[in-house]
Design an enzyme around this catalytic site. Structure first.
Site, PDB file in Angstrom:
ATOM      1  N   GLU A  49     -55.997  15.102 -50.033  1.00 53.07           N
ATOM      2  CA  GLU A  49     -56.415  13.758 -49.647  1.00 53.07           C
ATOM      3  C   GLU A  49     -57.555  13.231 -50.528  1.00 53.07           C
ATOM      4  O   GLU A  49     -57.659  12.028 -50.772  1.00 53.07           O
ATOM      5  CB  GLU A  49     -56.875  13.771 -48.171  1.00 53.07           C
ATOM      6  CG  GLU A  49     -56.545  12.508 -47.426  1.00 53.07           C
ATOM      7  CD  GLU A  49     -56.592  12.667 -45.914  1.00 53.07           C
ATOM      8  OE1 GLU A  49     -55.617  12.283 -45.252  1.00 53.07           O
ATOM      9  OE2 GLU A  49     -57.588  13.179 -45.392  1.00 53.07           O
ATOM     10  N   HIS A  73     -43.852  38.807 -51.452  1.00 49.32           N
ATOM     11  CA  HIS A  73     -42.436  39.083 -51.189  1.00 49.32           C
ATOM     12  C   HIS A  73     -41.668  37.790 -50.952  1.00 49.32           C
ATOM     13  O   HIS A  73     -40.579  37.805 -50.380  1.00 49.32           O
ATOM     14  CB  HIS A  73     -42.315  40.001 -49.967  1.00 49.32           C
ATOM     15  CG  HIS A  73     -43.045  41.290 -50.145  1.00 49.32           C
ATOM     16  ND1 HIS A  73     -42.433  42.457 -50.548  1.00 49.32           N
ATOM     17  CD2 HIS A  73     -44.370  41.573 -50.027  1.00 49.32           C
ATOM     18  CE1 HIS A  73     -43.349  43.420 -50.649  1.00 49.32           C
ATOM     19  NE2 HIS A  73     -44.527  42.908 -50.332  1.00 49.32           N
ATOM     20  N   LYS A  93     -49.493   4.325 -41.128  1.00 48.80           N
ATOM     21  CA  LYS A  93     -50.069   4.041 -39.808  1.00 48.80           C
ATOM     22  C   LYS A  93     -49.689   2.632 -39.370  1.00 48.80           C
ATOM     23  O   LYS A  93     -49.279   2.396 -38.234  1.00 48.80           O
ATOM     24  CB  LYS A  93     -51.605   4.160 -39.855  1.00 48.80           C
ATOM     25  CG  LYS A  93     -52.097   5.582 -40.050  1.00 48.80           C
ATOM     26  CD  LYS A  93     -53.607   5.621 -39.957  1.00 48.80           C
ATOM     27  CE  LYS A  93     -54.135   6.970 -40.404  1.00 48.80           C
ATOM     28  NZ  LYS A  93     -55.570   6.982 -40.599  1.00 48.80           N
TER      29      LYS A  93
HETATM   30  O1  PA5 Z   1     -60.182  13.509 -43.713  1.00 53.66           O
HETATM   31  C1  PA5 Z   1     -59.878  12.438 -43.215  1.00 53.66           C
HETATM   32  O2  PA5 Z   1     -60.550  11.423 -43.343  1.00 53.66           O
HETATM   33  C2  PA5 Z   1     -58.627  12.325 -42.375  1.00 53.66           C
HETATM   34  O3  PA5 Z   1     -57.839  13.455 -42.485  1.00 53.66           O
HETATM   35  C3  PA5 Z   1     -59.006  12.145 -40.907  1.00 53.66           C
HETATM   36  O4  PA5 Z   1     -59.806  13.214 -40.504  1.00 53.66           O
HETATM   37  C4  PA5 Z   1     -57.775  12.066 -40.024  1.00 53.66           C
HETATM   38  O5  PA5 Z   1     -56.924  11.032 -40.452  1.00 53.66           O
HETATM   39  C5  PA5 Z   1     -58.170  11.802 -38.582  1.00 53.66           C
HETATM   40  O6  PA5 Z   1     -58.959  10.662 -38.501  1.00 53.66           O
HETATM   41  P1  PA5 Z   1     -59.905  10.389 -37.267  1.00 53.66           P
HETATM   42  O7  PA5 Z   1     -60.958  11.423 -37.263  1.00 53.66           O
HETATM   43  O8  PA5 Z   1     -60.438   9.021 -37.502  1.00 53.66           O
HETATM   44  O9  PA5 Z   1     -59.067  10.471 -36.039  1.00 53.66           O
END
Ligand code: PA5
Length: 440
Positions: A288, A317, A431
């Site tokens: 990410e 393996h 989303k």
């Molecule tokens: O690292 C990040 O920003 C994302 O993976 C969020 O943690 C994830 O989308 C969850 O978001 P939130 O904490 O707003 O529910």
């Protein structure tokens, strides 16, 4: 023993001189001074998460909340959250307590992330049984934005169950961890839930050492001071100008330079079952943070290192054939543990029908060590580049140090690739579409 050591194959294409040249060329001292500034400022810059392990108030607030909720004598803790809001906690918890924690502990922990009916139904069943037996169940909902669909749906579903058994007192069994002023923050205060705040500038995947991880981990008995001491050590090393001690920077440089040579996959090969969660946490952090369409100058670059997680010796393996013979597109980080909590010696047998047993008298650790070393020799011989992180033990200090060193690695990678490692603009698309389809 408290140590997390780092080494890399200096005989490969990339040696110390190559690293020094990039440090100079990319003016790394500039980003190091920006990172150092973040330590003295109050969560205002993008590097804010570096200050988290030193934040005594944050630690005390989370530990105090854990002590307050421990007084309810909880038997189950449900952590509701997804992505950066639960992967770090799962990683630390699994690394420290192993896979059989729930079988051996008076407080069981369940992680509720996705909206998988069968999985959630099983958790609801377990919670209902506990509530019927008049056992206390705590719910810690964690969402930085306070708007994540899966998290809110799971939370309100489990809350309904809590309310059935505690119509007027359910509030005391709930802890909400979120950003100040988020939609959930407002509704949590309105409903009288306990609230722990996440600093605005600390993003989800950088938040394991905030209340996001500290509260549930403290509740489960993790020594938080040790975890943070390890993280602090990683910050000290990771902000050093001395390349010899700056593991985070060297690791980032290796990934960056190999990427320029078309090694676009990074495999984290962990030789400990209990560290698989750490691998999954890192997968999200790298995927990410570095997977970006545009760079800081607005140019479309479509950068990204594909993170994979392998577990030794199981995956020797499974995918080692591919790794040793397939395309030269991978850089590997081996993660090993020097001393395990328990030792098993292979017995001689009873002298019956069996011949002398394979490796009799040796310990399982010695066998694992031979497998690790054998694998590394095979990688060297087939010219597959790698580095090694060795945790002296799976304790709070080493796990804290390792996770924090990877967080800093990500900051260096972002700088080297000239992209923003703190945002995730493209995931908003799915989303939005999901909301459109659901009409809610
Ligand atoms: O690292 C990040 O920003 C994302 O993976 C969020 O943690 C994830 O989308 C969850 O978001 P939130 O904490 O707003 O529910």
């Amino acid at each position: 023993m408290k140590k997390c050591t780092f080494s890399y194959d200096k005989s490969g294409l990339i040696n110390k001189d190559t690293l020094d040249a990039v440090v100079k060329d990319k003016n790394i001292t500039q980003v190091i001074s920006r990172m150092r500034e973040a330590l003295t400022q109050n969560y205002v810059t993008d590097y804010a998460s570096l200050a988290v392990p030193f934040d005594k108030k944050m630690m005390h607030d989370a530990v105090r909340m854990a002590q307050e909720k421990q007084a309810l004598i909880p038997r189950i803790l449900i952590v509701v959250g997804i992505g950066g809001s639960n992967l770090g906690t799962q990683a630390v918890h699994q690394a420290l307590f192993g896979r059989f924690y729930n079988d051996n502990s008076s407080l069981k922990i369940y992680f509720l992330d996705t909206v998988d009916s069968d999985y959630v139904a099983e958790i609801l069943r377990t919670v209902r049984l506990a509530l019927e037996a008049q056992q206390a169940v705590l719910v810690n909902v964690i969402t930085k934005s306070g708007t994540t669909t899966e998290t809110l749906i799971n939370f309100y579903t489990i809350l309904d169950l809590l309310k059935q058994f505690h119509p007027t007192t359910h509030q005391k069994y709930v802890v909400v961890t979120t950003d100040s002023q988020s939609p959930l923050w407002h509704s949590a205060h309105a409903q009288g839930f306990s609230v722990l705040e996440i600093p605005k500038k600390v993003g989800g995947r950088y938040s394991v050492f905030t209340a996001v991880g500290l509260f549930p981990l403290a509740l489960c008995g993790v020594t938080i001071e040790q975890l943070l001491e390890g993280a602090q050590e990683a910050v000290r090393k990771g902000l050093s100008d001395n390349l010899e001690e700056n593991d985070s920077l060297v690791s980032a440089l290796l990934l960056y330079l190999h990427y320029q040579n078309a090694l676009t996959t990074h495999d984290m090969f962990l030789f400990s079952l209990d560290l698989e969660g750490v691998g999954k946490w890192y997968r999200q952090l790298l995927g990410e943070s570095i997977g970006k369409e545009f760079n800081n100058h607005g140019q479309r670059v479509m950068i990204g290192i594909t993170p994979t997680v392998s577990v030794g010796s199981i995956d020797l393996h499974s995918v080692a054939q591919l790794y040793l013979a397939g395309p030269r597109d991978k850089f590997t980080t081996f993660v090993t543990v020097q001393t395990n909590k328990q030792s098993i010696t292979i017995s001689e047998g009873d002298g019956g029908i069996e011949q002398k047993r394979l490796c009799a008298g040796k310990t399982f650790e010695q066998v694992m060590d031979a497998l690790v070393k054998g694998t590394q020799v095979a990688y060297l011989e087939s010219k597959r580049p790698f580095c090694i992180f060795m945790l002296s033990e799976k304790n709070e200090y080493c796990v804290g140090q390792f996770l924090q060193s990877k967080i800093i690695e990500m900051m260096y990678l972002g700088y080297l690739f000239e992209i923003n490692p703190f945002d995730q603009p493209n995931v908003e698309l799915y989303k939005r579409e999901a909301h459109r389809i659901l009409g809610c």
